[in-house]
Design a protein around this motif. Structure first.
Motif, PDB file in Angstrom:
ATOM      1  N   ILE A   1     -11.137  18.885 -76.786  1.00 35.69           N
ATOM      2  CA  ILE A   1     -10.882  19.765 -75.651  1.00 35.69           C
ATOM      3  C   ILE A   1     -12.224  20.246 -75.099  1.00 35.69           C
ATOM      4  O   ILE A   1     -13.271  19.945 -75.681  1.00 35.69           O
ATOM      5  CB  ILE A   1     -10.010  20.970 -76.070  1.00 35.69           C
TER       6      ILE A   1
ATOM      7  N   SER B   1      -9.869  20.270 -81.565  1.00 30.38           N
ATOM      8  CA  SER B   1      -8.783  21.238 -81.672  1.00 30.38           C
ATOM      9  C   SER B   1      -8.469  21.652 -83.115  1.00 30.38           C
ATOM     10  O   SER B   1      -7.661  22.541 -83.330  1.00 30.38           O
ATOM     11  CB  SER B   1      -7.517  20.685 -81.007  1.00 30.38           C
TER      12      SER B   1
ATOM     13  N   GLN C   1      -6.132  24.882 -78.839  1.00 28.84           N
ATOM     14  CA  GLN C   1      -5.453  23.592 -78.747  1.00 28.84           C
ATOM     15  C   GLN C   1      -5.580  22.949 -77.378  1.00 28.84           C
ATOM     16  O   GLN C   1      -5.270  21.771 -77.214  1.00 28.84           O
ATOM     17  CB  GLN C   1      -3.975  23.764 -79.105  1.00 28.84           C
ATOM     18  N   THR C   2      -6.005  23.740 -76.387  1.00 29.07           N
ATOM     19  CA  THR C   2      -6.180  23.216 -75.037  1.00 29.07           C
ATOM     20  C   THR C   2      -7.523  23.696 -74.489  1.00 29.07           C
ATOM     21  O   THR C   2      -8.078  24.687 -74.967  1.00 29.07           O
ATOM     22  CB  THR C   2      -5.059  23.700 -74.098  1.00 29.07           C
TER      23      THR C   2
END
Length: 70
Positions: A5, A19, A56-57
């Motif tokens: 990411i 991540s 996670q993003t």
């Protein structure tokens, strides 16, 4: 699944990040001067998370210290 990411810093720079890694690890790798100062992280200007959080993003971050007014 682990993915790469992008972490967008306040200075406009962007760092690739995995991540499965925490913000503690991010600070150790890219911002060691914050190692003993950072208390938490503001994500995208709205959400506060602990340094142990694994993003996670891709997100825009601001590392919070005792010097911040928030």
């Amino acid at each position: 699944p682990v993915k790469t990411i992008e972490i967008h810093l306040p200075d406009g720079s962007t760092k690739p990040w995995s991540s499965d890694k925490t913000f503690v690890e991010f600070i150790q790798e890219f911002l060691p001067f914050l190692k003993s100062k950072a208390l938490g992280v503001e994500l995208d200007g709205t959400t506060l998370v602990d340094l142990s959080f694994k993003p996670q993003t891709s997100c825009k971050v601001k590392f919070l210290t005792f010097q911040d007014k928030q």
